[in-house]
Design a protein around this motif. Structure first.
Motif, short mmCIF file in Angstrom:
data_model
loop_
_atom_site.label_atom_id
_atom_site.label_comp_id
_atom_site.label_asym_id
_atom_site.label_seq_id
_atom_site.Cartn_x
_atom_site.Cartn_y
_atom_site.Cartn_z
N THR A 240 32.97 60.27 51.91
CA THR A 240 32.11 59.80 53.01
C THR A 240 32.32 58.32 53.33
O THR A 240 31.75 57.82 54.30
N LEU A 241 33.14 57.63 52.51
CA LEU A 241 33.39 56.21 52.74
C LEU A 241 34.88 55.91 52.67
O LEU A 241 35.61 56.48 51.85
N GLU A 242 35.30 54.98 53.51
CA GLU A 242 36.64 54.41 53.39
C GLU A 242 36.48 53.06 52.70
O GLU A 242 35.90 52.13 53.25
N VAL A 243 36.98 52.96 51.48
CA VAL A 243 36.83 51.74 50.68
C VAL A 243 38.19 51.14 50.40
O VAL A 243 39.08 51.81 49.87
N THR A 244 38.37 49.88 50.79
CA THR A 244 39.60 49.16 50.46
C THR A 244 39.23 47.85 49.77
O THR A 244 38.21 47.24 50.09
N HIS A 245 40.05 47.46 48.82
CA HIS A 245 39.84 46.17 48.20
C HIS A 245 41.18 45.53 47.89
O HIS A 245 42.13 46.21 47.51
N GLN A 246 41.25 44.22 48.08
CA GLN A 246 42.49 43.49 47.91
C GLN A 246 42.21 42.18 47.17
O GLN A 246 41.30 41.44 47.54
N TRP A 247 42.99 41.94 46.11
CA TRP A 247 42.85 40.71 45.34
C TRP A 247 44.12 39.88 45.53
O TRP A 247 45.21 40.29 45.13
N ASP A 248 43.99 38.74 46.15
CA ASP A 248 45.13 37.83 46.35
C ASP A 248 44.89 36.60 45.46
O ASP A 248 44.28 35.61 45.88
N ILE A 249 45.38 36.70 44.22
CA ILE A 249 45.03 35.72 43.20
C ILE A 249 46.24 34.88 42.81
O ILE A 249 47.29 35.41 42.43
N GLN A 250 46.08 33.58 42.87
CA GLN A 250 47.15 32.67 42.49
C GLN A 250 47.15 32.41 40.99
O GLN A 250 48.20 32.34 40.37
N ASN A 251 45.98 32.29 40.41
CA ASN A 251 45.88 32.00 38.97
C ASN A 251 44.73 32.80 38.38
O ASN A 251 43.56 32.45 38.55
N GLY A 252 45.06 33.87 37.68
CA GLY A 252 44.03 34.74 37.12
C GLY A 252 43.27 34.12 35.97
O GLY A 252 42.24 34.65 35.55
N LYS A 253 43.76 32.97 35.44
CA LYS A 253 43.06 32.31 34.34
C LYS A 253 42.06 31.27 34.82
O LYS A 253 41.45 30.56 34.01
N THR A 254 41.89 31.18 36.12
CA THR A 254 40.87 30.29 36.67
C THR A 254 39.50 30.66 36.10
O THR A 254 39.14 31.83 36.05
N LYS A 255 38.76 29.66 35.67
CA LYS A 255 37.46 29.91 35.06
C LYS A 255 36.37 29.99 36.13
O LYS A 255 36.27 29.11 37.00
N ILE A 256 35.56 31.05 36.06
CA ILE A 256 34.43 31.19 36.96
C ILE A 256 33.23 31.68 36.17
O ILE A 256 33.35 32.06 35.00
N LEU A 257 32.09 31.68 36.81
CA LEU A 257 30.87 32.20 36.18
C LEU A 257 30.87 33.72 36.25
O LEU A 257 31.31 34.28 37.25
N PRO A 258 30.42 34.40 35.20
CA PRO A 258 30.42 35.86 35.22
C PRO A 258 29.44 36.42 36.24
O PRO A 258 28.44 35.79 36.59
N LEU A 259 29.75 37.62 36.73
CA LEU A 259 28.90 38.34 37.69
C LEU A 259 28.64 37.53 38.96
O LEU A 259 27.55 37.56 39.52
N LEU A 260 29.67 36.81 39.39
CA LEU A 260 29.48 35.92 40.54
C LEU A 260 29.53 36.66 41.87
O LEU A 260 28.81 36.35 42.80
N PHE A 261 30.39 37.70 41.97
CA PHE A 261 30.62 38.36 43.25
C PHE A 261 29.98 39.73 43.37
O PHE A 261 29.89 40.28 44.46
N ILE A 262 29.56 40.29 42.25
CA ILE A 262 29.18 41.71 42.24
C ILE A 262 27.98 42.01 43.14
O ILE A 262 27.89 43.10 43.72
N ILE A 263 27.08 41.07 43.29
CA ILE A 263 25.90 41.32 44.13
C ILE A 263 26.31 41.61 45.57
O ILE A 263 25.74 42.48 46.24
N PHE A 264 27.31 40.87 46.08
CA PHE A 264 27.74 41.06 47.46
C PHE A 264 28.43 42.42 47.64
O PHE A 264 28.26 43.08 48.67
N ILE A 265 29.20 42.82 46.64
CA ILE A 265 29.86 44.13 46.70
C ILE A 265 28.83 45.23 46.56
O ILE A 265 28.85 46.24 47.29
#
Length: 355
Positions: A240-265
């Protein structure tokens, strides 16, 4: 040793070191002629005892209490009174040495020849005592301000951690119940699919339980978590859904805060619109280069379920609070809403450290 005692000892070590240096300087600069060396010693000791003891009382008992109460006028009054007390003590010590010379315990020296009245001693001493008190009082102000600033930082950090824990505890609660219910249904229909869902969901839970304990995580870890989340949601929505996701990452070891993006998704899956005649869609893209990350999440909206413009649920409210707490002026969040589309664009300026 407590922080308070450490700060106390640290200041007093400097306090006494400065007085030792002042004593040595006064001794070296004193070119007065004394019949006996003991008289020069008594002169120096009387000066140091009168000033050192009173400035110690000022710095360790008067100022800390009044600074914390923010009573500047009281501090000024007490400082002036202390200057007069110091001048009186200096006169007392001078009179004591004169008395010893008058009784021939000590030979006659300049203390007797240049003996001053109380008022003259007072007028000559007060300016010097004011300078001494301002100097040591200013030093104490600096240390107390540092303590107050550190306390403020500690309280701010504790408040921040409490708020983050509260916000993180609200992330994806309904998702858990939906997935468990879906797994329960699939167990009766397709055990392989149910098993696959259960494994992916266990990875999601593991990350939520242990990943958030870390102050920072690698971007790769966060992406793996989002991959599992999206895959589970795809199973739930089937065709029932068309779902696409794309990760364009230059440096996967970049440090970020956990659970930063999940709320928007999660918000996109929660509010996506679809109809019998037409499937809905969710498009997710995360780009990271140099010191910037840009997340774009766009989903379809059903006109019948249209919400007022600029409205946001509890999830988005929590996300905005987290961003404000953690990234302050380092982020931009844009929400664009039309009759049939909802899109968020989040841009964050971050460090690019590697583990």
């Amino acid at each position: 040793m407590t922080v308070k005692n450490h700060q106390f000892n640290k200041f007093n070590n400097l306090f006494f070191l400065l007085w030792i240096m002042i004593t040595a300087l006064l001794w070296a600069l004193d070119d007065s002629e004394y019949p006996w060396v003991i008289q020069k010693v008594l002169s120096g000791v009387s000066l140091i005892v009168a000033l050192c003891s009173t400035t110690y009382f000022l710095c360790n008992y008067i100022l800390p209490k009044e600074i914390h109460r923010n009573r500047i006028l009281i501090i000024f009054i007490q400082l002036v009174l202390l200057c007069f007390v110091q001048a009186f003590l200096l006169w007392i010590f001078q009179e004591g040495i004169v008395l010893l010379e008058a009784r021939h315990i000590l030979p006659i020296s300049q203390f007797t020849h240049e003996r001053e009245t109380f008022l003259v001693t007072l007028s000559n001493s007060v300016p010097a005592t004011i300078l001494v008190n301002l100097g040591f009082g200013g030093l104490k102000f600096y240390y107390e301000h540092g303590k107050l600033y550190q306390q403020h930082l500690n309280l701010q950090k504790a408040h921040l951690e409490t708020q983050l824990q509260s916000l993180q505890s609200k992330i994806t609660p309904h998702f858990m119940f939906n997935v468990l219910n879906h797994i329960h249904i699939q167990i009766q229909k397709d055990t392989d699919l149910a098993s696959s869902l259960l494994l992916k969901y266990s990875d999601i839970l593991r990350y939520q339980l242990y990943g958030v304990d870390k102050e920072m995580v690698n971007l790769n870890e966060e992406i793996a978590f989002m991959d599992n989340y999206i895959e589970v949601e795809k199973y739930r929505w089937v065709n029932t859904l068309e779902v696409t996701h794309q990760w364009d990452i230059q440096n996967g070891k970049t440090k970020i805060l956990p659970l930063l993006f999940i709320i928007f998704i999660e918000n996109a899956f929660k509010h996506v619109g679809r109809s019998v005649a037409q499937n809905g869609y969710i498009h997710i893209q995360l780009k990271q280069y140099d010191h910037e990350m840009i997340l774009e999440v766009r989903n379809s909206k059903a006109s019948a379920n249209k919400q007022p413009k600029n409205s946001s649920g509890m999830g988005l409210k929590n996300a905005k609070q987290r961003l404000a707490l953690l990234y302050a002026n380092q982020y931009e969040l844009a929400i664009n809403e039309t009759d049939d589309t909802y899109q968020i664009t989040l841009s964050i300026v971050i460090g690019n450290e590697q583990s």
